[in-house]
Design a protein around this motif. Structure first.
Motif, short mmCIF file in Angstrom:
data_model
loop_
_atom_site.label_atom_id
_atom_site.label_comp_id
_atom_site.label_asym_id
_atom_site.label_seq_id
_atom_site.Cartn_x
_atom_site.Cartn_y
_atom_site.Cartn_z
N THR A 131 -6.07 -5.18 7.24
CA THR A 131 -6.23 -5.55 5.91
C THR A 131 -7.64 -4.90 5.07
OG1 THR A 131 -7.60 -7.52 6.72
CG2 THR A 131 -5.14 -7.84 6.37
N ARG A 132 -8.59 -4.74 5.88
CA ARG A 132 -9.69 -4.34 4.99
C ARG A 132 -9.56 -2.80 4.68
NH1 ARG A 132 -12.99 -2.83 2.91
NH2 ARG A 132 -15.50 -2.24 3.11
N TYR A 133 -8.78 -2.18 5.71
CA TYR A 133 -8.50 -0.51 5.15
C TYR A 133 -7.30 -0.59 4.25
CZ TYR A 133 -6.96 4.03 6.17
OH TYR A 133 -6.71 5.41 5.97
N ALA A 134 -6.46 -1.35 4.39
CA ALA A 134 -5.63 -1.18 3.21
C ALA A 134 -6.01 -1.61 2.06
CB ALA A 134 -4.43 -2.37 3.70
N HIS A 135 -7.07 -2.67 1.99
CA HIS A 135 -7.40 -3.17 0.58
C HIS A 135 -8.27 -2.20 0.10
CE1 HIS A 135 -10.53 -5.17 -1.93
NE2 HIS A 135 -9.40 -5.83 -2.15
N GLN A 136 -9.14 -1.46 0.75
CA GLN A 136 -9.93 -0.25 0.37
C GLN A 136 -8.96 0.81 -0.26
OE1 GLN A 136 -13.24 0.24 -0.28
NE2 GLN A 136 -12.74 2.18 -0.93
N LYS A 137 -8.11 1.11 0.40
CA LYS A 137 -7.18 2.27 0.04
C LYS A 137 -6.61 1.99 -0.97
CE LYS A 137 -8.80 4.88 2.85
NZ LYS A 137 -9.65 6.10 2.55
N ALA A 138 -5.95 0.66 -1.29
CA ALA A 138 -5.10 0.14 -2.65
C ALA A 138 -6.22 0.37 -3.59
CB ALA A 138 -4.67 -0.96 -2.04
N THR A 139 -7.48 -0.04 -3.28
CA THR A 139 -8.36 -0.17 -4.53
C THR A 139 -8.36 1.57 -5.15
OG1 THR A 139 -9.44 -1.87 -3.53
CG2 THR A 139 -10.75 -0.59 -5.25
N GLU A 140 -8.64 2.18 -4.23
CA GLU A 140 -8.89 3.86 -4.51
C GLU A 140 -7.54 4.16 -5.15
OE1 GLU A 140 -9.81 6.00 -0.68
OE2 GLU A 140 -11.42 4.83 -0.49
N GLU A 141 -6.47 3.96 -4.44
CA GLU A 141 -5.11 4.37 -5.18
C GLU A 141 -5.22 3.86 -6.72
OE1 GLU A 141 -3.19 6.51 -4.15
OE2 GLU A 141 -3.86 6.72 -2.13
N LEU A 143 0.93 -1.35 -0.11
CA LEU A 143 -0.06 -0.09 0.00
C LEU A 143 0.88 1.38 0.05
CD1 LEU A 143 -2.80 1.20 0.29
CD2 LEU A 143 -2.55 1.24 2.64
N VAL A 144 2.04 1.25 0.64
CA VAL A 144 2.80 2.37 0.90
C VAL A 144 3.45 2.55 -0.55
CG1 VAL A 144 5.07 3.30 1.91
CG2 VAL A 144 3.31 2.15 3.15
N THR A 145 3.89 1.52 -1.18
CA THR A 145 4.48 1.81 -2.60
C THR A 145 3.31 2.14 -3.84
OG1 THR A 145 5.66 -0.37 -1.89
CG2 THR A 145 5.84 0.34 -4.24
N LEU A 146 2.24 1.84 -3.49
CA LEU A 146 1.09 2.19 -4.25
C LEU A 146 0.51 3.70 -3.95
CD1 LEU A 146 -1.84 -0.47 -4.54
CD2 LEU A 146 -0.68 0.88 -6.55
N GLY A 147 0.71 4.04 -2.62
CA GLY A 147 -0.08 5.21 -2.33
C GLY A 147 0.82 6.40 -1.65
N GLY A 148 1.92 5.96 -1.43
CA GLY A 148 2.98 6.91 -0.70
C GLY A 148 3.34 6.80 0.86
N ASP A 149 4.06 7.72 1.25
CA ASP A 149 4.43 7.27 2.75
C ASP A 149 3.37 7.58 3.94
OD1 ASP A 149 6.76 6.23 2.17
OD2 ASP A 149 8.11 8.13 2.30
N HIS A 150 2.49 8.41 3.64
CA HIS A 150 1.50 8.56 4.44
C HIS A 150 0.90 7.56 5.15
CE1 HIS A 150 -0.71 9.16 0.73
NE2 HIS A 150 -1.93 8.72 1.50
N TYR A 151 0.85 6.33 4.28
CA TYR A 151 0.08 5.24 4.74
C TYR A 151 0.84 4.47 5.75
CZ TYR A 151 -3.48 5.63 1.26
OH TYR A 151 -4.67 5.85 0.61
N GLN A 152 2.37 5.01 6.02
CA GLN A 152 3.08 4.26 7.04
C GLN A 152 2.31 4.31 8.65
OE1 GLN A 152 5.75 2.67 6.79
NE2 GLN A 152 6.88 3.37 5.21
N VAL A 153 1.38 5.29 8.65
CA VAL A 153 0.65 5.26 10.15
C VAL A 153 -0.11 4.05 10.35
CG1 VAL A 153 0.24 7.50 10.28
CG2 VAL A 153 -1.37 6.41 8.67
N LEU A 154 -0.28 3.20 9.00
CA LEU A 154 -0.94 1.82 9.24
C LEU A 154 -0.03 0.87 9.99
CD1 LEU A 154 -3.72 0.75 8.65
CD2 LEU A 154 -2.84 0.03 6.26
#
Lengths: 174, 850
Positions: free
Chosen positions: B606-616, B78-89
């Motif tokens: 996983t649910r959150y990451a999946h959703q955000k990855a889809t959006e990205e 997810l971080v690779t796809l969407g950027g460092d701000h997902y590091q909070v996860l």
């Protein structure tokens, strides 16, 4: 006497029939006919199905008579109640005798495909998991409920029925 | 994902503009793979928690390790796809993970305490300092006033003093880490090395002095006094029984105490103890050792009392096992003991008096020695009725006090006085009532008789062992036969399907462990050694019979229902781990609380990451060119948003204004699937939405569908759907080349209870099998694959799959019973024009085909 709470008396949700609101009356009938409740070794059929929305929030209750109401022919349901009453007042109503059985059956089958949300009744009262049995009884009497959904932290976790409350009192009295 | 990578062959366009999408898509694909694996692990763990399968702490640890690895990868993708701000996860993940670690018996620091503490100053609250065994002795004296020999505990703090002053911790850890758990010789080697290390170390003076001073406090004539030293590991008897895993010394003189103390510490590292805590993935630093020092009791008789029959707990009787002399010959399985069944009020119900040819007694010079029992006593009961009555009374008292059945060791001194040496929770089993047994009239009985130590039945090839040296060669799944239940047997517990011994009662240490590992076990079978080696046999431990051949139905019927109420049971641990892993608290992405800080379980992450990855991937294009290409959506009148990405189209071919009409989908598999979805139509409540809103205060009924998405080419599709709470991915290749064609469906979760979700998965499995899919299930996770069919067949299967997807939307909610499920099964089979399969209404379907 130990204080009995709604949570002690309830049938947990996982054991009680429930379904999404877009399911059909036919599916509700299947649910009612095939769910046997076994509480303390006594078996009974559920009289009510809980209806939920997509987010698992309770949106209504479906009783047997709600289902029957949903299956009633249109020529009755689209008329005001006093007309319907009159209709059955006469000994032999010409309208009734002229309806063919096949036609009625066809109509019933068609109406069985209606979603349960058409006929379910709103949730007018609930009990909290920690409510005292006396409060449960009060709710039931005051509002003529035979079943109350039990909530815990805002979510439905079960139901408590008059028969369960009755048994609890029976233990005290007999 | 089983078919991963097939799509790439020849499906990609050449244009440079597609390269970005391809890169993104490959990260996204990896995330999906890990997501599926994570969901599969969750399904597996939930299934185990239902209590029908054997597992141990190692299972929890290893599944958890796999899960963590997958969740970490998901976050990385997810971080690779969407950027460092997902590091909070990642931070969130660490937080949850720390909580999970707390569920396990962990590196609780050893608390500072005195080196020694008298029993009468202790209670069960002190078990972290003095171990459970010592703490319960203190509890019996201080809280219940029960007769316990005078004694004191040498605390965990003393252990730490010993280890630290000799700098042992690292040296021991190195050796433990090097051990190959499957090799018995390796266990023996490392055990030997560690024992030597400890023996070569010195007990510091202040500690030695404290021990001697307390020993002097126990008696006026210290020169003549004799003591026993017994291990009391921290953590022992709480999570795991550790029964008999550690050394103890009897009849020790005062001048030998300090040396023997060191021996007890060394005894923590026997091969079987190392095996036991390695197989439970504990580390030696987690198990500090306390030692109990007790004024020695010269035993006339000794034994064990169970406050309930461990293999028949409803029976309500107290069970007493007894031998002459010291109790060691009973608990190590040397002797078959006298067996008494006593009512809870102390009335003798039944007595089986065994022949007790030998007894263990104190040697005059220290230590113990085996002596023959005088002939007139050999077949006499080793306890009087009065002693039995007292034992029953103590047992019931202790069970009431601890609110669970107890396993108590006792001794009767030469004057006939009863003393209690230990109490701990008893593992009890209950068998499922009314399980019908298969017809056994044709089965050939090999041997019969003996004591049921652990219920159940198991079959395998008969393998004989006589000592620990035979253990390395024990084959997986064998029926193990031994002359007596010697302690080394614990090292093969997870390999054997059943255990039979010639001597032994229900109360040996091995018996306790057999129950913990749930190995069907019979002890005291007179003709056990006549069982033919190498032949297949079925041991019916419940019925105390060994049959010739493989009787699978019997094994099935004897499947015991275990007592899951044990407070610190393995199920409890799994349950508490699952609480932090499995529930889904994040529900709808449009909800305000769909936020990183509301992720409280790994599933949420996983649910959150999946959703955000889809959006990205599908909705959040980074530049304008991307936006035109990536932000494509399917134009449909169904209340779903489907993001589309084409893997083989330039942007001009992709339709205007970002919308793709259903008829322009341009992907054979997607069109076929979507036709099915359309044909079935979106389930509508049909009624007046206002009525719905009125029914629940402050909550309107929103149309509930989430962003789904598809990556497409002419012959390929991967479609990820979220309808309600369930989650399905369909991947398909539909080409002229039959050998490349496949459909893979993965389906999991739902909003309902596990039972109902599992019912839906079973129902789908039945239907998919009718559609020629191969299915694999784990709990509520389903994976189905079909391949090598021509394009036409693929198209028809995809259309059916589309319909099935709609039909089963939130169906789990309604599947309250197997009967209801079976009605739906027949209804769906009819509607999908598949063969109608009559399902008996009274029989639940078999679950997975693993």
């Amino acid at each position: 006497m130990k204080m009995t709470r709604a949570g002690d008396l309830m049938i947990p949700l996982e054991k009680y029939p429930h379904m999404p609101h877009w399911f059909t009356l036919r599916q509700a009938i299947v649910e009612m006919e095939n769910s046997v409740l076994e509480i303390d070794g006594r078996k009974s059929l559920p009289r009510v199905v809980l209806v939920f929305d997509e987010k698992y929030q309770l949106v209504g209750l479906l009783r047997r008579r709600d289902i029957l109401r949903g299956l009633e022919p249109e020529f009755l349901t689209d008329k005001p109640l006093d007309y319907r009453k009159k209709l059955f007042d006469v000994k032999v109503d010409p309208n009734l005798s002229e309806i063919s059985f096949d036609k009625i059956l066809e109509g019933v089958r068609r109406r069985a495909d209606r979603p349960v949300s058409d006929v379910m009744i709103p949730v007018a009262g609930t009990a909290d998991y920690d409510d005292h049995i006396v409060k449960v009884v009060y709710e039931m009497n005051a509002n003529k409920f035979s079943l109350l959904p039990v909530l815990k932290d805002g979510r439905v976790v079960g139901v408590v029925r008059t028969v369960d409350v009755f048994r609890e009192f029976a233990k005290l009295v007999i | 994902m089983t078919q991963a990578g097939k799509y790439s062959e020849g499906d990609w366009g050449d244009g440079a503009e597609l390269r970005t999408i391809r890169d993104k898509f490959s990260h996204f694909r990896r995330l999906l793979d890990h997501n599926h694996q994570a969901l599969e692990i969750l399904g597996d763990m939930e299934e185990k928690s239902q209590g029908k399968y054997l597992f141990d702490l190692n299972f929890i640890r290893s599944r958890l390790a796999d899960l963590r690895a997958n969740v970490s990868e998901i976050i990385r993708c997810l971080v690779t796809l969407g950027g460092d701000h997902y590091q909070v996860l990642q931070e969130r993940f660490t937080l949850i993970d720390d909580q999970i670690e707390l569920v396990f018996p962990s590196n609780r620091p050893i608390r500072e305490d005195a080196y020694c503490r008298r029993f009468d100053t202790l209670s069960r609250m002190n078990s972290y300092s003095v171990g459970s065994k010592n703490a319960q002795l203190g509890e019996m004296i201080s809280k219940l006033g029960l007769p316990v020999p005078a004694g004191f505990a040498i605390t965990a703090w003393a252990y730490k003093r010993f280890i630290d002053s000799n700098d042992l911790q690292n040296r021991i850890s190195e050796r433990i880490d090097s051990v190959d758990i499957r090799s018995f010789y390796d266990l023996v080697r490392v055990s030997g090395e560690i024992v030597d290390l400890i023996r070569a170390s010195t007990v510091p003076n202040d500690l030695a002095e404290a021990i001697l001073e307390h020993a002097r406090g126990l008696t006026t004539k210290v020169q003549e006094a004799r003591f026993s030293l017994r291990s009391s590991a921290i953590g022992e008897d709480t999570l795991f029984s550790f029964a008999g895993q550690y050394a103890s010394y009897l009849n020790v003189r005062a001048d030998q105490l300090v040396r023997r103390y060191r021996e007890v510490l060394a005894g923590k590292f026997t091969p079987q103890a190392i095996y036991y805590f390695l197989s439970h993935s504990l580390s030696e630093s987690e198990l500090a050792m306390s030692v109990g020092c007790v004024a020695m009791v010269e035993a006339a008789a000794a034994g064990v009392v169970y406050s309930r029959d461990p293999v028949n707990p409803v029976d309500d009787h107290v069970l007493v096992n007894a031998v002459w002399g010291l109790g060691k010959f009973l608990v190590d399985g040397t002797l078959t003991p006298d067996n008494f069944r006593v009512s809870r009020r102390g009335k003798l119900i039944e007595a089986q008096i065994a022949d007790k040819p030998v007894q263990l007694v104190m040697d005059t010079h220290g230590g113990t020695v085996s002596r023959p029992v005088p002939p007139k006593l050999r077949q006499k009961p080793s306890l009087t009725n009065k002693q039995l009555r007292n034992l029953a009374r103590y047992a019931v008292l202790l069970e009431d006090h601890y609110a669970c059945p107890q396993d108590i060791e006792w001794v009767v001194d030469q004057k006939g006085k009863l003393l209690l040496l230990q109490t701990r929770p008893l593992q009890v089993q209950a068998i499922q009532p009314g399980t019908p047994l298969p017809d056994l009239s044709e089965a050939r009985v090999l041997v019969s008789g003996g004591n049921t130590v652990c219920h159940g039945a198991g079959c395998g090839r008969v393998h004989h062992v006589t000592s620990a040296h035979d253990l390395p060669s024990v084959p997986e799944g064998s029926v193990l036969v031994a002359p007596n239940p010697f302690p080394g047997l614990v090292t093969v517990m997870n390999k054997v399907s059943a255990l039979v011994t010639r001597v032994g009662g229900v109360a040996s240490h091995m018996a306790t462990i057999a129950r913990e590992y749930r190995v069907p076990t019979l002890t005291g079978v007179p003709d056990a050694l006549n069982l033919p080696a190498g032949e297949i046999a079925t041991v019916d431990a419940t019925g105390a019979v060994v049959y010739h051949g493989r009787l699978d139905e019997l094994v099935q019927a004897r499947h015991p229902e275990y007592n899951l109420s044990d407070e610190e049971s393995i199920f409890d641990i799994l349950g508490r781990v699952l609480d932090l892993v499995s529930p889904l608290r994040l529900l709808h992405p449009e909800d305000d609380d769909f936020q990183v800080e509301n992720c409280v379980t790994l599933h949420d992450i996983t649910r959150y990451a999946h959703q955000k990855a889809t959006e990205e991937m599908f909705y959040r294009a980074t530049d304008i060119a991307d936006k035109e290409r990536i932000s494509l959506r399917l134009k449909t009148d169904l209340p779903v948003t489907v993001g589309l990405v084409y893997l083989d189209r330039g942007r001009r071919a992709s339709g205007r204004r970002g919308w793709v009409k259903e008829e322009d989908l341009g992907s054979i598999p997607m069109r076929a699937f979507w036709n099915g979805v359309k044909q079935e139509g979106w389930p509508q409540s049909g009624g007046d939405e206002h009525a719905l809103k009125l029914t629940m205060k402050d909550r309107g009924a929103l149309p509930f569908s989430e962003n789904s998405f598809a990556a497409l080419s002419e012959e390929y599709m991967i479609l990820s759907l979220r309808f309600g709470y369930h989650f399905a991915t369909v991947e398909a290749l539909c080409s002229d080349n039959i050998n490349k064609n496949y459909i893979n469906l993965q389906f999991s979760h739902g909003g309902s209870t596990f039972d109902r979700r599992a019912r839906r998965v079973r129902l789908m499995t039945r239907i998919l099998r009718e559609m020629e899919f191969e299915c694999r299930t784990k709990g509520d996770f389903l994976e189905a694959t079909v391949s090598y069919k021509d394009a036409e067949a693929m198209v028809s299967k995809l259309t059916r799959l589309g319909r099935l997807t709609i039909m089963t939307k939130q169906l789990d909610m309604a599947l309250s019973t197997d009967q209801v499920a079976s009605w739906y099964l027949n209804d769906f089979l009819k509607r999908l024009d598949l063969v109608e399969v009559p399902v008996p209404a009274d029989r639940p379907e078999k679950g997975s085909d693993r």
